[in-house]
Design a protein around this motif. Structure first.
Motif, short mmCIF file in Angstrom:
data_model
loop_
_atom_site.label_atom_id
_atom_site.label_comp_id
_atom_site.label_asym_id
_atom_site.label_seq_id
_atom_site.Cartn_x
_atom_site.Cartn_y
_atom_site.Cartn_z
N VAL A 99 10.60 8.62 10.31
CA VAL A 99 11.68 9.31 11.03
C VAL A 99 11.61 8.87 12.49
CG1 VAL A 99 12.68 11.52 11.71
CG2 VAL A 99 11.58 11.28 9.46
N ARG A 100 12.72 8.36 13.01
CA ARG A 100 12.76 7.88 14.40
C ARG A 100 13.89 8.58 15.13
NH1 ARG A 100 13.45 1.76 14.40
NH2 ARG A 100 11.21 1.83 13.88
N TRP A 101 13.61 9.00 16.38
CA TRP A 101 14.64 9.64 17.19
C TRP A 101 14.34 9.41 18.67
CZ3 TRP A 101 10.43 12.01 15.21
CH2 TRP A 101 9.68 12.83 16.06
N ARG A 102 15.33 9.73 19.49
CA ARG A 102 15.17 9.58 20.94
C ARG A 102 15.44 10.92 21.62
NH1 ARG A 102 15.58 5.51 24.77
NH2 ARG A 102 16.09 3.95 23.18
N ASP A 103 14.63 11.21 22.66
CA ASP A 103 14.90 12.36 23.51
C ASP A 103 14.65 11.96 24.96
OD1 ASP A 103 12.16 12.39 23.92
OD2 ASP A 103 11.79 14.08 22.58
N ALA A 104 14.59 12.92 25.84
CA ALA A 104 14.44 12.61 27.26
C ALA A 104 13.14 11.87 27.56
CB ALA A 104 14.50 13.90 28.09
N ALA A 105 12.14 12.05 26.71
CA ALA A 105 10.84 11.41 26.94
C ALA A 105 10.76 10.01 26.36
CB ALA A 105 9.73 12.27 26.35
N GLY A 106 11.78 9.61 25.60
CA GLY A 106 11.78 8.26 25.02
C GLY A 106 11.97 8.28 23.52
N VAL A 107 11.57 7.18 22.88
CA VAL A 107 11.72 7.03 21.43
C VAL A 107 10.45 7.51 20.73
CG1 VAL A 107 12.05 5.38 19.54
CG2 VAL A 107 13.31 5.08 21.69
N HIS A 108 10.63 8.27 19.66
CA HIS A 108 9.51 8.81 18.90
C HIS A 108 9.62 8.38 17.44
CE1 HIS A 108 8.66 11.52 22.31
NE2 HIS A 108 9.98 11.63 22.38
N GLU A 109 8.49 8.27 16.79
CA GLU A 109 8.45 7.95 15.36
C GLU A 109 7.45 8.85 14.68
OE1 GLU A 109 7.50 3.90 14.55
OE2 GLU A 109 9.46 3.13 15.18
N GLU A 110 7.77 9.26 13.46
CA GLU A 110 6.82 10.03 12.65
C GLU A 110 6.88 9.51 11.22
OE1 GLU A 110 5.90 14.63 11.26
OE2 GLU A 110 6.89 14.24 13.20
N ARG A 111 5.75 9.04 10.72
CA ARG A 111 5.68 8.57 9.34
C ARG A 111 5.34 9.76 8.46
NH1 ARG A 111 5.04 3.45 6.97
NH2 ARG A 111 4.86 2.46 9.02
N THR A 112 6.16 10.02 7.43
CA THR A 112 6.00 11.24 6.66
C THR A 112 6.49 11.07 5.24
OG1 THR A 112 6.70 13.55 6.48
CG2 THR A 112 8.23 12.03 7.55
N HIS A 113 5.85 11.79 4.31
CA HIS A 113 6.33 11.83 2.92
C HIS A 113 7.49 12.82 2.77
CE1 HIS A 113 3.19 9.34 1.10
NE2 HIS A 113 2.32 9.94 1.90
N GLU A 114 7.75 13.62 3.81
CA GLU A 114 8.82 14.63 3.74
C GLU A 114 9.77 14.46 4.92
OE1 GLU A 114 6.59 18.26 3.66
OE2 GLU A 114 6.33 18.16 1.47
N SER A 150 0.83 -1.21 0.00
CA SER A 150 0.00 0.00 0.00
C SER A 150 0.86 1.25 0.00
CB SER A 150 -0.90 0.01 1.25
OG SER A 150 -0.11 0.12 2.42
N ALA A 151 0.28 2.35 -0.42
CA ALA A 151 1.00 3.62 -0.41
C ALA A 151 1.43 3.98 1.01
CB ALA A 151 0.12 4.73 -0.99
N ILE A 182 14.00 5.80 8.11
CA ILE A 182 13.81 4.41 7.69
C ILE A 182 12.89 4.38 6.49
CG2 ILE A 182 13.02 2.13 8.42
CD1 ILE A 182 13.42 3.18 11.34
N ARG A 183 13.42 3.94 5.39
CA ARG A 183 12.59 3.78 4.19
C ARG A 183 12.25 2.30 4.07
NH1 ARG A 183 12.60 8.48 1.42
NH2 ARG A 183 14.26 9.96 1.95
N PRO A 184 10.97 1.94 4.10
CA PRO A 184 10.58 0.53 4.09
C PRO A 184 11.22 -0.23 2.93
CG PRO A 184 8.68 1.92 4.55
CD PRO A 184 9.80 2.84 4.18
N SER A 185 11.82 -1.36 3.25
CA SER A 185 12.47 -2.19 2.25
C SER A 185 11.45 -3.14 1.64
CB SER A 185 13.59 -3.01 2.90
OG SER A 185 13.05 -3.94 3.83
N LEU A 186 11.87 -3.84 0.58
CA LEU A 186 10.99 -4.85 0.00
C LEU A 186 10.64 -5.91 1.04
CD1 LEU A 186 9.53 -6.17 -2.34
CD2 LEU A 186 11.70 -7.22 -3.03
#
Length: 297
Positions: free
Chosen positions: A230-245, A222-223, A266-270
Motif C-alpha cells: 500500500v503506497r500513499w502520500r501525505d504532508a511528510a512524503g511518500v509512505h509504503e506498507e507491505r501487508t497481507h491485508e 518468495s512469500a 500494488i500487487r507484485p506482478s510476474l
C-alpha cells in the motif's frame, strides 16, 4: 502411445562449451496438456535447453525424456509428434499460404485439414496470398500454422510474438489457448512476462544456466515478494506498507486522515517477481565468483 507420466522429463541437464557451462544441472518435468513457460534473461541457457529437448543439440550430461524418448536418439516417427515454432523461420515466401501448408501436411501421418488450420490462425482471406506479401504478424501466423499442421502432441514456441502489435498478440494468445484446450502440451519461451502470465500453467526461471525457481505462475518467488504494497502520500512524503491485508490498511488510513493522496495498492506482478529472482541469482553468482577468486589466491 507413450506410458511415461510426463510429456517432458529433465534431470540434471548439463551443457558445456569448452570451459563455459551454458546449462548447469537443470531439473524439471512438464505434464501432458500443460502450458509451461521457460523464462530467463539472454544467455541464461533457455535456447540451449530447448534445442536439446527438440533434438537439435547434444547434451553434456543428465537425463532427458521427451514424449517417452531421448530426443538425441529420436526417430522420424517421434519428430512427427512435435511441432516447432522458431523465433525466425527464414522461409522464402515465394508460395501461397495454402501451398506452403499443403506441402508440409504431406510430411505427417495424421495432418490437420489445411483449410481448418488456415481458419484457426485467421488467414482465410490470405490463403491465396504469397507469404512474402504478408505482414510480419501474418507471417508469424503462418509459422504457427506450420507448427500445428502435423497435429503435434507437443508444441515448442520460441519467442512467438516478437514484433507483434498488441491486437495481433491477443489474437495469438486466443489461438494458443484453443490448442491447450485440445490437450496440446506447450513449452513457451518468451521475454514478455505478461504473455507467460496469461498463457502458462507453470513457469521456470533460469539464470546463469541454473534453475532459480519453478512453480505455478502465481506462486513463483518468495512469500514475502508476493505480499501487496500500500503506497500513499501525505504532508511528510511518500509512505509504503507491505501487508497481507491491504484493504484493512486502506480503511485505517481513510478513517484516520480521509482519502490519502496518490493512494494505490500494488500487487507484485510476474515481472516484479522475475526481476527479483534474476537479480538474486546474479548476486549469488557474483559472490560465488568472488569466493572462487579468493580461494585461488
Amino acid at each position: 502411445m507413450t506410458t511415461t507420466s510426463s510429456a517432458i522429463s529433465v534431470s540434471g541437464l548439463r551443457k558445456h562449451y569448452g570451459s563455459f557451462t551454458a546449462v548447469d544441472g537443470i531439473t524439471f518435468d512438464i505434464e501432458y496438456g500443460e502450458t509451461f513457460a521457460l523464462l530467463g534473461p539472454n544467455g541464461a541457457g533457455k535456447s540451449t535447453t530447448v534445442e536439446i529437448l527438440e533434438g537439435y543439440r547434444q547434451r553434456s550430461g543428465g537425463e532427458v525424456s521427451v514424449l517417452g524418448t531421448d530426443p538425441h536418439r529420436a526417430s522420424l516417427e517421434w519428430k512427427s509428434r512435435i511441432g516447432i515454432v522458431l523465433q525466425q523461420t527464414g522461409e522464402s515466401g515465394n508460395v501461397t499460404v495454402r501451398e506452403q501448408l499443403s506441402h508440409f501436411a504431406k510430411l505427417y501421418p495424421r495432418p490437420r485439414d489445411v483449410d481448418e488450420v488456415i481458419a484457426a490462425v485467421g488467414l482465410e482471406e490470405k490463403a491465396r496470398t504469397r507469404i512474402k506479401a504478408l505482414s510480419g504478424g501474418q507471417r508469424r501466423r503462418v509459422d504457427v500454422a506450420l507448427g500445428v499442421i502435423g497435429r503435434p502432441e507437443l508444441l515448442f514456441l520460441d519467442e512467438p510474438t516478437t514484433g507483434f502489435d498488441p491486437e495481433a498478440r491477443h489474437q495469438f494468445w486466443a489461438l494458443i489457448r484453443s490448442l491447450a484446450r485440445e490437450g496440446t502440451t506447450i513449452l513457451l519461451t518468451t521475454h514478455y512476462l505478461d504473455e507467460a502470465a496469461q498463457l502458462s500453467d507453470r513457469a521456470a526461471v533460469i539464470a546463469g544456466g541454473r534453475m532459480v525457481d519453478i512453480g505455478r505462475v502465481d506462486q513463483l518467488g518468495s512469500a514475502e515478494a508476493r505480499v501487496p504494497i500500500v503506497r500513499w502520500r501525505d504532508a511528510a512524503g511518500v509512505h509504503e506498507e507491505r501487508t497481507h491485508e491491504p484493504a484493512a490498511v486502506v480503511s485505517r488510513l481513510v478513517a484516520a486522515h480521509g482519502e490519502p493522496d496518490e493512494l494505490e495498492v500494488i500487487r507484485p506482478s510476474l515481472e516484479d517477481i522475475y526481476l527479483e529472482l534474476v537479480s538474486e541469482a546474479e548476486r549469488e553468482d557474483t559472490a560465488r565468483g568472488a569466493a572462487t577468486d579468493g580461494s585461488a589466491r
